[in-house]
Design a protein around this motif. Sequence first.
Motif, PDB file in Angstrom:
ATOM      1  N   LYS A  13       3.018  -1.554   4.373  1.00 35.93           N
ATOM      2  CA  LYS A  13       2.571   0.061   4.043  1.00 35.93           C
ATOM      3  C   LYS A  13       4.056   0.442   3.709  1.00 35.93           C
ATOM      4  O   LYS A  13       5.058   0.017   4.331  1.00 35.93           O
ATOM      5  CB  LYS A  13       1.968   0.642   5.209  1.00 35.93           C
ATOM      6  CG  LYS A  13       0.713   0.170   5.561  1.00 35.93           C
ATOM      7  CD  LYS A  13       0.069   0.901   6.834  1.00 35.93           C
ATOM      8  CE  LYS A  13      -1.545   0.514   7.035  1.00 35.93           C
ATOM      9  NZ  LYS A  13      -1.960   1.410   8.133  1.00 35.93           N
ATOM     10  N   ALA A  14       4.067   1.128   2.827  1.00 36.58           N
ATOM     11  CA  ALA A  14       5.295   1.938   2.197  1.00 36.58           C
ATOM     12  C   ALA A  14       5.161   3.380   1.829  1.00 36.58           C
ATOM     13  O   ALA A  14       4.093   3.804   1.605  1.00 36.58           O
ATOM     14  CB  ALA A  14       5.824   0.931   1.006  1.00 36.58           C
ATOM     15  N   ARG A  15       6.189   3.945   1.879  1.00 35.53           N
ATOM     16  CA  ARG A  15       6.349   5.244   1.140  1.00 35.53           C
ATOM     17  C   ARG A  15       7.323   5.420  -0.335  1.00 35.53           C
ATOM     18  O   ARG A  15       8.053   4.629   0.014  1.00 35.53           O
ATOM     19  CB  ARG A  15       6.645   6.204   2.164  1.00 35.53           C
ATOM     20  CG  ARG A  15       8.338   6.032   2.805  1.00 35.53           C
ATOM     21  CD  ARG A  15       8.761   7.108   3.530  1.00 35.53           C
ATOM     22  NE  ARG A  15      10.117   6.844   4.145  1.00 35.53           N
ATOM     23  CZ  ARG A  15      11.062   7.297   3.298  1.00 35.53           C
ATOM     24  NH1 ARG A  15      10.935   7.716   2.344  1.00 35.53           N
ATOM     25  NH2 ARG A  15      12.376   6.962   4.002  1.00 35.53           N
ATOM     26  N   PHE A  51       0.884  -1.167  -0.031  1.00 37.72           N
ATOM     27  CA  PHE A  51      -0.144   0.077  -0.026  1.00 37.72           C
ATOM     28  C   PHE A  51       0.917   1.282  -0.012  1.00 37.72           C
ATOM     29  O   PHE A  51       1.700   1.473   0.860  1.00 37.72           O
ATOM     30  CB  PHE A  51      -0.949   0.045   1.173  1.00 37.72           C
ATOM     31  CG  PHE A  51      -1.634  -1.469   1.298  1.00 37.72           C
ATOM     32  CD1 PHE A  51      -3.183  -1.239   0.718  1.00 37.72           C
ATOM     33  CD2 PHE A  51      -1.393  -2.442   2.087  1.00 37.72           C
ATOM     34  CE1 PHE A  51      -3.839  -2.536   0.776  1.00 37.72           C
ATOM     35  CE2 PHE A  51      -2.234  -3.540   2.048  1.00 37.72           C
ATOM     36  CZ  PHE A  51      -3.644  -3.443   1.395  1.00 37.72           C
ATOM     37  N   VAL A  52       0.751   2.011  -1.239  1.00 43.25           N
ATOM     38  CA  VAL A  52       1.429   3.246  -1.088  1.00 43.25           C
ATOM     39  C   VAL A  52       0.929   4.380  -1.266  1.00 43.25           C
ATOM     40  O   VAL A  52      -0.005   4.718  -2.368  1.00 43.25           O
ATOM     41  CB  VAL A  52       2.517   2.987  -2.427  1.00 43.25           C
ATOM     42  CG1 VAL A  52       3.655   4.187  -2.504  1.00 43.25           C
ATOM     43  CG2 VAL A  52       3.200   1.662  -2.522  1.00 43.25           C
ATOM     44  N   PRO A  53       0.637   5.156  -0.310  1.00 41.55           N
ATOM     45  CA  PRO A  53       0.064   6.650  -0.706  1.00 41.55           C
ATOM     46  C   PRO A  53       0.621   7.512  -1.572  1.00 41.55           C
ATOM     47  O   PRO A  53       2.026   7.492  -1.904  1.00 41.55           O
ATOM     48  CB  PRO A  53       0.330   7.290   0.918  1.00 41.55           C
ATOM     49  CG  PRO A  53       0.607   6.262   1.709  1.00 41.55           C
ATOM     50  CD  PRO A  53       1.324   5.276   0.859  1.00 41.55           C
ATOM     51  N   ALA A  54      -0.341   8.142  -2.410  1.00 37.69           N
ATOM     52  CA  ALA A  54       0.331   9.070  -3.426  1.00 37.69           C
ATOM     53  C   ALA A  54       0.767   8.771  -4.511  1.00 37.69           C
ATOM     54  O   ALA A  54       1.599   9.302  -5.466  1.00 37.69           O
ATOM     55  CB  ALA A  54       1.338  10.343  -2.657  1.00 37.69           C
ATOM     56  N   SER A  55       0.457   7.453  -4.844  1.00 36.78           N
ATOM     57  CA  SER A  55       0.792   6.812  -6.003  1.00 36.78           C
ATOM     58  C   SER A  55      -0.366   6.591  -6.898  1.00 36.78           C
ATOM     59  O   SER A  55      -1.486   6.478  -6.378  1.00 36.78           O
ATOM     60  CB  SER A  55       1.379   5.523  -5.738  1.00 36.78           C
ATOM     61  OG  SER A  55       0.543   4.516  -5.113  1.00 36.78           O
ATOM     62  N   LEU A  56      -0.373   6.379  -8.090  1.00 37.27           N
ATOM     63  CA  LEU A  56      -1.208   6.151  -9.198  1.00 37.27           C
ATOM     64  C   LEU A  56      -1.093   4.876  -9.806  1.00 37.27           C
ATOM     65  O   LEU A  56      -0.055   4.271 -10.081  1.00 37.27           O
ATOM     66  CB  LEU A  56      -1.378   7.263  -9.912  1.00 37.27           C
ATOM     67  CG  LEU A  56      -1.619   8.589  -9.295  1.00 37.27           C
ATOM     68  CD1 LEU A  56      -1.432   9.696 -10.405  1.00 37.27           C
ATOM     69  CD2 LEU A  56      -3.047   8.882  -8.850  1.00 37.27           C
ATOM     70  N   ARG A  93      -3.817  16.093  11.082  1.00 25.91           N
ATOM     71  CA  ARG A  93      -2.901  15.048  11.599  1.00 25.91           C
ATOM     72  C   ARG A  93      -2.156  14.474  10.310  1.00 25.91           C
ATOM     73  O   ARG A  93      -3.017  14.128   9.410  1.00 25.91           O
ATOM     74  CB  ARG A  93      -3.530  14.181  12.626  1.00 25.91           C
ATOM     75  CG  ARG A  93      -2.408  13.021  12.930  1.00 25.91           C
ATOM     76  CD  ARG A  93      -2.780  12.420  14.272  1.00 25.91           C
ATOM     77  NE  ARG A  93      -3.150  13.095  15.169  1.00 25.91           N
ATOM     78  CZ  ARG A  93      -4.193  13.432  16.172  1.00 25.91           C
ATOM     79  NH1 ARG A  93      -5.326  12.298  15.754  1.00 25.91           N
ATOM     80  NH2 ARG A  93      -4.388  14.085  17.387  1.00 25.91           N
ATOM     81  N   GLU A  94      -1.074  14.107  10.052  1.00 26.84           N
ATOM     82  CA  GLU A  94      -0.160  13.875   9.054  1.00 26.84           C
ATOM     83  C   GLU A  94      -0.768  12.393   8.650  1.00 26.84           C
ATOM     84  O   GLU A  94      -1.415  11.572   9.632  1.00 26.84           O
ATOM     85  CB  GLU A  94       1.004  13.822   9.104  1.00 26.84           C
ATOM     86  CG  GLU A  94       1.720  12.874  10.089  1.00 26.84           C
ATOM     87  CD  GLU A  94       3.505  12.776  10.184  1.00 26.84           C
ATOM     88  OE1 GLU A  94       3.797  13.308   9.120  1.00 26.84           O
ATOM     89  OE2 GLU A  94       3.796  12.414  11.257  1.00 26.84           O
ATOM     90  N   HIS A  95      -0.758  11.967   7.543  1.00 27.67           N
ATOM     91  CA  HIS A  95      -1.276  10.627   7.197  1.00 27.67           C
ATOM     92  C   HIS A  95      -0.052   9.767   7.641  1.00 27.67           C
ATOM     93  O   HIS A  95       1.250   9.950   7.377  1.00 27.67           O
ATOM     94  CB  HIS A  95      -1.163  10.594   5.620  1.00 27.67           C
ATOM     95  CG  HIS A  95      -1.516   9.568   5.111  1.00 27.67           C
ATOM     96  ND1 HIS A  95      -2.558   8.587   5.584  1.00 27.67           N
ATOM     97  CD2 HIS A  95      -0.888   8.227   4.150  1.00 27.67           C
ATOM     98  CE1 HIS A  95      -2.972   7.350   4.736  1.00 27.67           C
ATOM     99  NE2 HIS A  95      -1.633   7.263   4.080  1.00 27.67           N
ATOM    100  N   MET A  96      -0.403   8.690   8.369  1.00 30.84           N
ATOM    101  CA  MET A  96       0.431   7.568   8.672  1.00 30.84           C
ATOM    102  C   MET A  96       1.418   8.313   9.834  1.00 30.84           C
ATOM    103  O   MET A  96       2.591   7.635   9.800  1.00 30.84           O
ATOM    104  CB  MET A  96       1.052   6.813   7.732  1.00 30.84           C
ATOM    105  CG  MET A  96       0.286   6.020   6.605  1.00 30.84           C
ATOM    106  SD  MET A  96       1.255   5.443   5.223  1.00 30.84           S
ATOM    107  CE  MET A  96       2.159   4.213   5.862  1.00 30.84           C
ATOM    108  N   GLY A 131      -3.037  14.582   6.381  1.00 33.37           N
ATOM    109  CA  GLY A 131      -3.814  13.694   6.042  1.00 33.37           C
ATOM    110  C   GLY A 131      -5.369  13.985   5.725  1.00 33.37           C
ATOM    111  O   GLY A 131      -6.203  13.081   5.492  1.00 33.37           O
ATOM    112  N   GLY A 132      -5.620  15.255   5.327  1.00 33.39           N
ATOM    113  CA  GLY A 132      -6.741  15.665   5.022  1.00 33.39           C
ATOM    114  C   GLY A 132      -7.062  15.227   3.539  1.00 33.39           C
ATOM    115  O   GLY A 132      -8.029  15.035   3.237  1.00 33.39           O
ATOM    116  N   CYS A 133      -5.900  15.167   2.709  1.00 34.16           N
ATOM    117  CA  CYS A 133      -6.382  14.882   1.274  1.00 34.16           C
ATOM    118  C   CYS A 133      -5.452  13.592   0.902  1.00 34.16           C
ATOM    119  O   CYS A 133      -4.502  13.381   1.408  1.00 34.16           O
ATOM    120  CB  CYS A 133      -5.739  15.923   0.380  1.00 34.16           C
ATOM    121  SG  CYS A 133      -6.885  17.354   0.459  1.00 34.16           S
TER     122      CYS A 133
END
Length: 477
Positions: free
Chosen positions: A96-98, A73-78, A185-188, A121-123
């Motif tokens: 979970k990864a960045r 699972f990678v936030p901010a990826s497409l 609050r920040e994501h993760m 973490g809002g968007c």
Amino acid sequence: MSNLTNKGDQQMARQSNRKPSKKRSAKSNQMAGRLPRNAPPIEVTISHIGGRGDGIAKALYTHNYSEAEHDVFVPASLPGERLLVQPLSLTSQGIKARIIELYTPSPDRHSPRCDAFPACGGCRFQHWDETEISNWKSALVANFLDRTKIKAGTIRPLYSSPLKSRRRASFHLKCIADRAIVGFREHMGQHIISPDGCAVLHPNLLALQNALQDFASAHLPSGFAADAHANLLDRSTGNAKDSNICLYIEPISGAQPWSPDMLAKLGDWAASIRLARLSVSDHGSPMTLFAPEIPVVQFGKIGVSPPPGAFLQATRDGEAMLQNAIAEIAGSARQIVDLFAGCGTLSLPLLDNITNLLAVEQSEGALAALKFGVDAAGIGGRVKTAGRNLFDAPLMPDELEGFDMAILDPPRSGAAAQCQMLAQSGIATIAMVSCNPASFARDAAILTESGFQLEWVQVIDQFSFSNHLEMIGGFRR
């Protein structure tokens, strides 16, 4: 944009008088699946976006000398992007990864509209084309309906609220050393990110965030932390130039900081920025410090003054879309029961055309505000209220006799128990609103299996660039 406390953690704290040691904390982190900081990076290709907004890939990964395939699972990826990512944690759900490096960007990738992304973490989707976000949300709803084998007559085109129209927010506030920070609050993570240049919030709420940060930096003690729930209402009975913002500050630190001097300073500050109302939590109960006039939100012709921290629909135009859809579903219905009624957002606009309304809600404050509003409008005789926890004690079929329509707007967990009772009742028309397509599909299956038809579904996006959505379905026997 909001967070809830964990009741289980509170219960465990009551069972022990000592703080957990550092050794215990480290063990807790290991049990939560946290990986070492020097865990080797992995290369992945994103296949799709999951329901929580993360890009998802498959990858082989070796942990404790055992190699296995995991979801990553990678936030901010497409979708379609090839990435080098740093694994952060490993659980039964996956890794979970960045992002470390973006090798192959998606053609749908955009520059973020806000400098706080992706930390805030809002968007979740500031980097994604807006048309693709809408398509993803519509497909998410359709997929959950397909999984439960529900055939909707029509899935209407998604409606999106305009940018900078969000009228409610829950800010996190924390005082550190000689300053305070107010934001989301920040994501993760647990850090608070100030949403400078936010593309989602109404400008009045951004101005409030800055004003609250300045006040807290100057007057609140170091270590103080709170949630600050803000609602931008429609008007107040006083000066039209006032901000119309109701603010409710709820401390989350151990001690209550409300000395008489602090309460006086808060009241003066609220007056200086012309808040409609300022309330604070005093041992769990709202205490109003400043309210020169009655703050009002308008539901049809009924003006309601919601209690401090009340739940409102996120945008005015999204709320209007829901209200118009409810009116369309209602048609000629004249006896209506509003379940999970809140302050009457969805049912009060119908009062011109209906004979009787029963509003059922657990919150005593919300029901009192609803009843006060209809009484002030001179039509309280057509409205009855009932305080009830519909999860534990749903309205039974005999209590639903005489009603020809039900409105439901439950929390994310849905209304399975109440839908079971509606399925056994004589009610012929149901309008169901949900912010969770999974629980909506589950509850819709209960209704359709008992003879209801889901005539249409409307997806409403009041949460730009997030993985959240609102939806409404019209059911008829």
